[in-house]
Design an enzyme around this catalytic site. Structure first.
Site, PDB file in Angstrom:
ATOM      1  NE  ARG A  51      -2.072  -1.760   2.727  1.00  9.36           N
ATOM      2  CZ  ARG A  51      -2.216  -2.972   2.208  1.00  9.36           C
ATOM      3  NH1 ARG A  51      -3.139  -3.200   1.324  1.00  9.36           N
ATOM      4  NH2 ARG A  51      -1.430  -3.960   2.574  1.00  9.36           N
ATOM      5  CB  THR A  52       3.215   2.643   2.454  1.00  5.63           C
ATOM      6  OG1 THR A  52       2.374   2.248   3.528  1.00  5.63           O
ATOM      7  CG2 THR A  52       3.794   4.003   2.756  1.00  5.63           C
ATOM      8  CE  LYS A  80      26.846  -3.105  -5.323  1.00  2.00           C
ATOM      9  NZ  LYS A  80      27.113  -2.102  -6.378  1.00  2.00           N
ATOM     10  NE  ARG A 101       6.976   0.894   5.103  1.00  2.00           N
ATOM     11  CZ  ARG A 101       5.745   0.367   5.067  1.00  2.00           C
ATOM     12  NH1 ARG A 101       5.581  -0.890   4.743  1.00  2.00           N
ATOM     13  NH2 ARG A 101       4.699   1.107   5.346  1.00  2.00           N
ATOM     14  CG  HIS A 129       3.233   4.080   8.745  1.00  2.00           C
ATOM     15  ND1 HIS A 129       3.323   4.938   7.669  1.00  2.00           N
ATOM     16  CD2 HIS A 129       2.884   2.869   8.247  1.00  2.00           C
ATOM     17  CE1 HIS A 129       3.018   4.262   6.566  1.00  2.00           C
ATOM     18  NE2 HIS A 129       2.754   3.009   6.893  1.00  2.00           N
TER      19      HIS A 129
HETATM   20  C1  NCD Z   1       1.282  -0.855   8.165  1.00  2.00           C
HETATM   21  C2  NCD Z   1       2.786  -0.750   8.366  1.00  2.00           C
HETATM   22  O1  NCD Z   1       3.566  -0.989   7.447  1.00  2.00           O
HETATM   23  O2  NCD Z   1       3.141  -0.371   9.477  1.00  2.00           O
HETATM   24  N1  NCD Z   1       0.933  -1.036   6.832  1.00  2.00           N
HETATM   25  C3  NCD Z   1       0.753   0.078   6.055  1.00  2.00           C
HETATM   26  O3  NCD Z   1       1.682   0.795   5.758  1.00  2.00           O
HETATM   27  N2  NCD Z   1      -0.495   0.388   5.679  1.00  2.00           N
HETATM   28  C4  NCD Z   1       0.623  -1.834   9.052  1.00  2.00           C
HETATM   29  C5  NCD Z   1       1.128  -3.244   9.075  1.00  2.00           C
HETATM   30  O4  NCD Z   1       2.056  -3.603   8.356  1.00  2.00           O
HETATM   31  O5  NCD Z   1       0.547  -4.011   9.830  1.00  2.00           O
END
Ligand code: NCD
Length: 304
Positions: A51-52, A80, A101, A129
């Site tokens: 999703r993100t 590396k 991320r 997040h």
């Molecule tokens: C979440 C995350 O990555 O923290 N997912 C997301 O980005 N929508 C929640 C999860 O992974 O449970």
């Protein structure tokens, strides 16, 4: 130049403007179709995501911009031994904005301190997040008309769930929010968060059983047990199906209670609940794209 590391990096007034922009984008998509022409988003994902990452990428494409990046640490120079600080200095030469991320708490912050382009924290370990929180707040605002005066139950892995940590930090700035934390003993919300709530005199309760508090909730925020952050597989197996929201339990809820979930879902919401009009988690995904479009425009200081 601004970055987004935590939802608190924006004031409540700035968030209001961001959500106004996101709502305008929702209603007038074509108006924004070329806003980021010639701009590039670097999407740097050292940890899995559907999703993100795709939400950021489609946000930039919707704005007429381009996307570069990697979706796996093993295909980047991290494998590396390159540091995040060096990687971001290199990426600053290629792109105009970066969504990152990382499994290590604080890594996007290190990147931001070395970057000459805006960096957005797209999730750092079990910490924060912020763009999921912007998504959650926009969903609440759009579906209820305001962000105030409600009881929200946060259920599941409150220890490792970074979306929960970010959301609580953001919601304490709005009036009359009552928190109910629903988790097994082992997955309780960290004490640095409950200490913050006590200090600010924000009311909260901690319970184990979902059924007993269900009738009081205006929102139920379900979460997945975060397998990748467990030290021991046996503990994960023991706790993973602790909560399963099904039709039966939904009978206890208010008629207008909304169910949110950052997704991905594993077993914690039975698919039979998906058709319930109170299930808002797929709508939430759509709001995530609008709010990321608004965020990219804001951090790049582009006005349409
Ligand atoms: C979440 C995350 O990555 O923290 N997912 C997301 O980005 N929508 C929640 C999860 O992974 O449970």
């Amino acid at each position: 130049m601004r970055h987004l590391m935590s939802p608190l990096d924006f004031t409540v007034e700035e968030l209001d403007s961001l959500f106004d922009l996101a709502s305008d984008i929702e209603q007038n998509m074509p108006k924004y179709a070329h806003a980021c022409q010639g701009k590039k988003l670097a999407s740097c994902f050292y940890e899995p995501s559907t999703r993100t990452r795709l939400s950021f990428e489609s946000a930039m494409l919707n704005l007429g911009g381009d996307v570069i990046g990697f979706s796996d640490a093993s295909s980047s120079s991290a494998s590396k031994g390159e540091s995040v600080s060096d990687t971001i200095r290199v990426i600053s030469c290629f792109a105009d904005i970066c969504a990152m991320r990382h499994p290590k708490e604080g890594a996007p912050m290190v990147a931001a301190s070395r970057s000459s382009i805006p960096v957005i924290n797209a999730g750092d370990g079990g910490h924060q997040h912020p763009t999921q929180t912007l998504t959650d707040l926009l969903t609440i605002r759009s579906l209820k008309g305001h962000i105030e005066h409600f009881t929200i139950g946060l259920c599941g892995d409150l220890k490792f769930g970074r979306t929960v940590h970010s959301l609580i930090h953001a919601l304490v700035r709005y009036p009359k929010i009552h928190f109910i934390f629903i988790s097994p003993e082992e997955l309780k919300v960290p004490s640095y968060i409950t200490d913050m709530l006590k200090e600010k005199q924000i009311p909260y309760e901690e319970v184990i059983r979902l059924e007993e508090i269900m009738p009081r909730l205006d929102f139920l925020y379900m979460t997945r047990v975060q397998r990748e952050r467990f030290f021991n597989e046996d503990d994960y197996v023991r706790l993973k199906d602790f909560y399963i929201l099904n039709k039966e339990k939904m009978k206890l809820a208010k008629q207008d209670m909304l169910i949110l979930h950052p997704l991905p879902r594993v077993n914690e919401i039975s698919v039979e609940v998906d058709d319930d009009p109170r299930a808002a988690y797929f709508k939430q995904v759509q709001y995530g794209v609008y709010v990321r479009m608004a965020l990219i425009l804001t951090l790049l200081d582009i006005h349409v």
